[in-house]
Motif scaffolding. Sequence first.
Motif, PDB file in Angstrom:
ATOM      1  N   ASN A 131       0.795  -1.224   0.000  1.00 10.66           N
ATOM      2  CA  ASN A 131       0.000   0.000   0.000  1.00 10.66           C
ATOM      3  C   ASN A 131       0.829   1.277   0.000  1.00 10.66           C
ATOM      4  N   THR A 133       2.633   4.557  -1.090  1.00 11.10           N
ATOM      5  CA  THR A 133       2.361   5.514  -2.167  1.00 11.10           C
ATOM      6  C   THR A 133       3.621   5.844  -2.957  1.00 11.10           C
ATOM      7  N   GLY A 839      -6.001   6.336   4.317  1.00  5.10           N
ATOM      8  CA  GLY A 839      -6.291   5.370   3.276  1.00  5.10           C
ATOM      9  C   GLY A 839      -7.261   4.304   3.722  1.00  5.10           C
ATOM     10  N   PHE A 849      -6.951   2.552  -1.522  1.00  4.60           N
ATOM     11  CA  PHE A 849      -6.196   3.762  -1.864  1.00  4.60           C
ATOM     12  C   PHE A 849      -5.370   4.191  -0.661  1.00  4.60           C
ATOM     13  N   ALA A 878       0.249   9.821  -3.492  1.00  2.00           N
ATOM     14  CA  ALA A 878      -1.038   9.121  -3.479  1.00  2.00           C
ATOM     15  C   ALA A 878      -0.973   7.902  -4.387  1.00  2.00           C
ATOM     16  N   GLN A 879      -1.841   6.929  -4.104  1.00  5.57           N
ATOM     17  CA  GLN A 879      -1.971   5.749  -4.960  1.00  5.57           C
ATOM     18  C   GLN A 879      -3.360   5.156  -4.823  1.00  5.57           C
ATOM     19  N   ILE A 880      -3.830   4.515  -5.896  1.00  6.27           N
ATOM     20  CA  ILE A 880      -5.031   3.693  -5.843  1.00  6.27           C
ATOM     21  C   ILE A 880      -4.647   2.316  -6.364  1.00  6.27           C
ATOM     22  N   ASN A 881      -5.272   1.274  -5.824  1.00  3.68           N
ATOM     23  CA  ASN A 881      -4.936  -0.074  -6.265  1.00  3.68           C
ATOM     24  C   ASN A 881      -6.194  -0.910  -6.410  1.00  3.68           C
ATOM     25  N   TYR A 882      -6.142  -1.845  -7.333  1.00  6.27           N
ATOM     26  CA  TYR A 882      -7.290  -2.706  -7.608  1.00  6.27           C
ATOM     27  C   TYR A 882      -6.794  -4.137  -7.793  1.00  6.27           C
ATOM     28  N   LYS A 892      -1.879  -0.860  -9.780  1.00  7.01           N
ATOM     29  CA  LYS A 892      -1.734   0.354  -8.970  1.00  7.01           C
ATOM     30  C   LYS A 892      -1.405   1.534  -9.872  1.00  7.01           C
ATOM     31  N   GLY A 894      -0.131   5.573  -9.203  1.00  7.45           N
ATOM     32  CA  GLY A 894       0.288   6.455  -8.118  1.00  7.45           C
ATOM     33  C   GLY A 894       1.265   7.509  -8.567  1.00  7.45           C
TER      34      GLY A 894
END
Length: 924
Positions: A131, A133, A839, A849, A878-882, A892, A894
């Motif tokens: 997780n 960033t 997050g 995220f 920042a980052q988003i992940n799926y 990801k 970011g």
Amino acid sequence: MKNLILAFFLMFGVSSIAQTTITGKVVDENGNPVPSANIVVVGVAEGAVADFDGNFTLTTSKTPPFQLKITSLGYSSATVTVTENNQSLSVTLNEISTALDEIVISASRTPERIFESPVSVERFGLKEIRNTTAESFYGGLQNLKGVDINTNSLTFQSINTRGFATFANVRFLQLVDGMDNTAPGLNFVLGNLVGMSELDVQSVEILPGASSALYGAGAFNGILFMRSKNPFDFQGISAYAKTGLTSQEAAGDNNYYDFGIRAAHAFSDKFAAKATFSFLKGEDWHANRTDDLARPGADRSDPAYDGLNIYGDDFTIPLNFDALGGLPSGTLGSANVSRTGYNERDLTNYNAESVKTDFALHYRPFGDDLELIYNGRIGRGTTIYQGINRYAVQGFSMQQHKLELKNDNFFVRGYIVSENSGDAYDTRFTGININRRWKSDLDWFGDYAATYIGAKLGVGSGVLATDEQAHAAARAAADTGRFEPGTPEFQNAFNAVTSDGDLLTGSRFIDNTKFRHANGNYNLAHLINDWADIQVGGSWREYELNSQGTIFTDTDGPITYQEYGAYMQFQKKVLDDRLKLTLSGRYDKNEFFDGFFSPRAGLSVTLGENRNHNLRASVQQGFRNPTTQDLFIGLNAGTAILVGSAPTNLDRDIRSFPVSQPGQAFTGGASTVQVVGRAAYENAFSLNSIGAFSATGDPTVLEAATPGLVQPEEITAYEAGYRAQLGKFTIDLSGYYNSYANFIANVTTIVPLYGEVGDNSLSVLAIANGDFQPYQAYTNSTVDINSWGATLGVDTKVFGNFDLGVNYTYADLDFDKVAFPDFRTNFNTPEHRVKASFGNTELFKNFGFGLNYRWSDSYFWEASFADGDVPSFTVFDAQINYSVPSMKSVFKVGGSNLLNEEYFQAVGSGLIGSIYYVSWTINP
């Protein structure tokens, strides 16, 4: 025949009965799979590892009923009972409610909860790696409280805890699977340039303070521990690919690539192997400051101009135009003049690259009771390193090879660490010596002086030029025909200089230094029925310095020396395990110094009906041996000659210097004289007194410089802290006070080229004639230095399952600046720092995220390359992940420094821009 067939089927039947197969799935409290969970048969060395979807299959020779223990980092363990063959299980692991419950090993060399650790410790595990960033797990460490990362380049980040560090952080130790990751000749860690792939990282732990009592001389101001994944426990193939761009005003937008692969397999319950490979490539941060720190506001029209990131203009001499032109004194006067330099971008290509390989063989002859490991790591990289100069480190490589035998109670390991500087070179001397290959200093300054004198006197034109016009004409005339970047002549000179290891004519540095290390540890607890935790251990190390005379005084062959140490630690819990006492002591000996004893005492008290409060206090002494360069360097750095102070080194550095008045009696008629490095310590003037003599002409102000030979640096560290779990809030507060003695420092001394200091005749004449040479001696300061600071971290859950964390760090330094105005501590850390994270790992199914914010107060940077103020800065990542379970993948997107506010952390380094990336990780 019938009997044989019957016996075969009986044996097959017995074998079938003896085999029990269990299948199952491991999930968290939200029903999401827990990848890589460990499933172990209690009491038997048999087990399995869950795959990306949390599924597992385990076959054991044990007959039901029996128990399985299921564990995973970041979760509480679970135990289930198997009652029949072919049973299908569903196991739920609860996420650890607080980071204080996580297990660390580094603080006491034995597993313990962070909550009960006797000293401050930070942990970065699989969950945090996934997780983060930052663009890499190593960069993500800067979000931990009490931890700074100074960005030297895209591929070289230097960790700093509790101050006193440049990019060459010789007071910080980094261990990778127990191996010291320090470059043997450079004496510091190059971040993760030749470290570990994030696919193989199981956990990272950081001890921010002194730990010499357990880890020896290198554990002076902080330690980072990286542990890799064991191929028995983490099997299969995993991979990642990242791409994006780096953005900087000076460099523009450039592509960024990073990919890696890991393969691990247990061929049986006795033998397993793994291999990892990773590759990173990008454009480094360009350094393009052209201001002259010594003359604020000066530009290229100033005859003595010396731009910060311009090299070749560092060579400056005074020109007395009256004496050179045969004119009466006071007619034209004199001026300091520098040669014309080259921009840094003309002297390096700014490629940033890191290639890391890691391979290991694990053998368990008796199950889990004993494990034999061979581990090899080879890293190769290209980066920029800022030390006394800016170095283009191209093709640098480092190897580590280890054999280790261990079980739960002991380990013994031996390893070797070797480095190869590759095609590394000094950009400052590259600029200086490209100039000299085109035109000698004598000819260039001669052309400059002749043109200046003629312009001022109106020779040829009949017009008297102004001073500014005369200097401009003089530089233009002296530079006529100069090698220009991009031309074949420039490239040929560049190639010749950067392949030459003599700094009088070239700029390459050669380093093939290595060290051999062996250490071991035994925990006696099992021998005394766990009455107490008692550990004993020891270590031995041998250095082999090999720079072919380009860094060390090893022109006649490699230099070797040794050191060793031994330690013991006692830990005991009493009063219903609420009081934990820790006592440690270690003795270390380097062949050049007296032995040193490092004691440590720690007390941890757990309070509250629910055992949710913990108070801790510790005191310890630590030490740091002088580095290989402190002892054996022999390097002409341009501004001064660096000479190490090992007793056997003082007479190894012998150099010849020209004198201004050859033929005089005091030089024996010679035009050059020889100076031995010992003179820097025994026959030199102090730098301050030379300045006073220059200003007054009074020889009585000259003072002898008498730096002592360098000795180990010492620290006495006091620390106290409080940890608590208050409902949804986790609190971790700590404070420390450090007192230093024998602080290792450099001092510049001025060696007269003839005469003895104190004779009040020849040595004074040498100074008056300009016949002297600056040296840099390695010694210990008598300054009393104290530092103190505090950290506070608060973590909680908000809005249900959102993670929120805030931490604050304070650091300060105290020493008598009035009495020691020239003393340089290189404290280099801001007084105030604030960090925050927010997050959710499961905002909705498979989607998470993370946000990170960092603010740093302004501070003053001291280093051999340049000093100056570093303005405060704010960074937002920042980052988003799926997750896509069907593909066993995590995607990801970011970015680092999304505010795009460029900043720097050291004077002279490139501004740090933004990094934007997308990544795909398979079977993480």
